[in-house]
Motif scaffolding. Structure first.
Motif, PDB file in Angstrom:
ATOM      1  N   GLU A   1       0.810  -1.222   0.000  1.00 42.99           N
ATOM      2  CA  GLU A   1       0.000   0.000   0.000  1.00 42.99           C
ATOM      3  C   GLU A   1       0.842   1.270   0.000  1.00 42.99           C
ATOM      4  O   GLU A   1       0.281   2.369  -0.071  1.00 42.99           O
ATOM      5  CB  GLU A   1      -0.905   0.003   1.243  1.00 42.99           C
ATOM      6  CG  GLU A   1      -1.871  -1.160   1.304  1.00 42.99           C
ATOM      7  CD  GLU A   1      -2.582  -1.239   2.644  1.00 42.99           C
ATOM      8  OE1 GLU A   1      -2.217  -0.496   3.576  1.00 42.99           O
ATOM      9  OE2 GLU A   1      -3.504  -2.063   2.761  1.00 42.99           O
ATOM     10  N   ARG A   2       2.118   1.137   0.088  1.00 42.13           N
ATOM     11  CA  ARG A   2       3.007   2.287   0.278  1.00 42.13           C
ATOM     12  C   ARG A   2       2.789   3.390  -0.765  1.00 42.13           C
ATOM     13  O   ARG A   2       2.741   4.577  -0.425  1.00 42.13           O
ATOM     14  CB  ARG A   2       4.452   1.823   0.245  1.00 42.13           C
ATOM     15  CG  ARG A   2       5.430   2.923   0.491  1.00 42.13           C
ATOM     16  CD  ARG A   2       6.829   2.391   0.558  1.00 42.13           C
ATOM     17  NE  ARG A   2       7.719   3.529   0.747  1.00 42.13           N
ATOM     18  CZ  ARG A   2       9.002   3.473   0.688  1.00 42.13           C
ATOM     19  NH1 ARG A   2       9.586   2.325   0.443  1.00 42.13           N
ATOM     20  NH2 ARG A   2       9.726   4.537   0.868  1.00 42.13           N
ATOM     21  N   VAL A   3       2.665   3.035  -2.009  1.00 40.50           N
ATOM     22  CA  VAL A   3       2.509   4.043  -3.064  1.00 40.50           C
ATOM     23  C   VAL A   3       1.197   4.810  -2.931  1.00 40.50           C
ATOM     24  O   VAL A   3       1.086   5.940  -3.416  1.00 40.50           O
ATOM     25  CB  VAL A   3       2.621   3.416  -4.475  1.00 40.50           C
ATOM     26  CG1 VAL A   3       4.022   2.917  -4.721  1.00 40.50           C
ATOM     27  CG2 VAL A   3       1.606   2.325  -4.692  1.00 40.50           C
ATOM     28  N   LEU A   4       0.217   4.216  -2.273  1.00 40.82           N
ATOM     29  CA  LEU A   4      -1.085   4.863  -2.127  1.00 40.82           C
ATOM     30  C   LEU A   4      -1.195   5.729  -0.868  1.00 40.82           C
ATOM     31  O   LEU A   4      -2.154   6.491  -0.717  1.00 40.82           O
ATOM     32  CB  LEU A   4      -2.199   3.803  -2.093  1.00 40.82           C
ATOM     33  CG  LEU A   4      -2.269   2.854  -3.292  1.00 40.82           C
ATOM     34  CD1 LEU A   4      -3.292   1.762  -3.035  1.00 40.82           C
ATOM     35  CD2 LEU A   4      -2.602   3.631  -4.564  1.00 40.82           C
ATOM     36  N   LEU A   5      -0.219   5.584   0.044  1.00 41.79           N
ATOM     37  CA  LEU A   5      -0.292   6.277   1.324  1.00 41.79           C
ATOM     38  C   LEU A   5       0.330   7.669   1.247  1.00 41.79           C
ATOM     39  O   LEU A   5       1.279   7.904   0.502  1.00 41.79           O
ATOM     40  CB  LEU A   5       0.434   5.465   2.406  1.00 41.79           C
ATOM     41  CG  LEU A   5      -0.104   4.059   2.695  1.00 41.79           C
ATOM     42  CD1 LEU A   5       0.813   3.342   3.667  1.00 41.79           C
ATOM     43  CD2 LEU A   5      -1.516   4.134   3.261  1.00 41.79           C
ATOM     44  N   THR A   6      -0.202   8.549   2.064  1.00 42.34           N
ATOM     45  CA  THR A   6       0.393   9.881   2.192  1.00 42.34           C
ATOM     46  C   THR A   6       1.663   9.754   3.025  1.00 42.34           C
ATOM     47  O   THR A   6       1.890   8.741   3.697  1.00 42.34           O
ATOM     48  CB  THR A   6      -0.574  10.851   2.893  1.00 42.34           C
ATOM     49  OG1 THR A   6      -0.779  10.401   4.223  1.00 42.34           O
ATOM     50  CG2 THR A   6      -1.900  10.965   2.150  1.00 42.34           C
TER      51      THR A   6
END
Length: 175
Positions: free
Chosen positions: A82-87
């Motif tokens: 999920e890293r790329v989707l997280l702020t």
């Protein structure tokens, strides 16, 4: 009064003979024995029970630590996915959570298996009374049989040769 050389030699010989006789008598009066503490412990049901209890504690604690590490691994896998989707703020929060979970597992490992950890304390609690019982019985045997020294031949002993005649391990087990 003057001594001749021959009387001095005979007196010296007499003293030497007396000294050697006294040394031989003293050496003969000293009694030595040995035990094999590993053998003794293997024949004590209390020791086997204590070892089983310690192993059970260790297995349970290791299982708990592994569960914490697996939880940290799951968090890390989820975080990477999920890293790329997280702020940036959410990434920091997840990274902190991951670090905290791994630190908890390390702390638990140190608490349970560290130098002064619970396993060490449990070992003292369960094994020390058995060691004290062995020591008291050994003391009774030594004083009752007149042994001056009792050696332990197990593990890193410096005993290169031992005669079974002086092995009192079975007496200790019976006591």
């Amino acid at each position: 009064m003057t001594f001749s050389t021959s009387s001095f030699r005979s007196m010296t010989r007499a003293c030497l003979v007396l000294l050697l006789t006294a040394a031989a008598w003293t050496a003969q009066a000293q009694k030595f024995a040995y035990i094999d503490s590993e053998y003794v412990l293997l024949h004590m049901p209390e020791y086997a029970t204590a070892q089983t209890d310690l192993n059970n504690f260790a297995i349970q604690w290791q299982s708990d630590i592994e569960a914490k590490l697996e939880a940290a691994d799951r968090l890390e896998v989820a975080y990477r996915a999920e890293r790329v989707l997280l702020t940036a703020e959410m990434r920091v929060k997840r990274e902190d959570e991951l670090a905290k979970t791994r630190a908890e597992a390390k702390d638990m490992q140190k608490q349970k298996f560290g130098v002064d950890g619970e396993l060490f304390q449990k070992r003292q609690e369960l094994i020390e009374p058995i060691q004290q019982q062995i020591f008291e019985s050994l003391k009774d045997i030594a004083s009752g049989s007149g042994y001056m020294v009792i050696f332990d031949k197990s593990n890193q002993s410096n005993m290169l040769y031992t005669s079974p005649k002086y092995d009192i391990s079975d007496r200790l087990i019976k006591k």
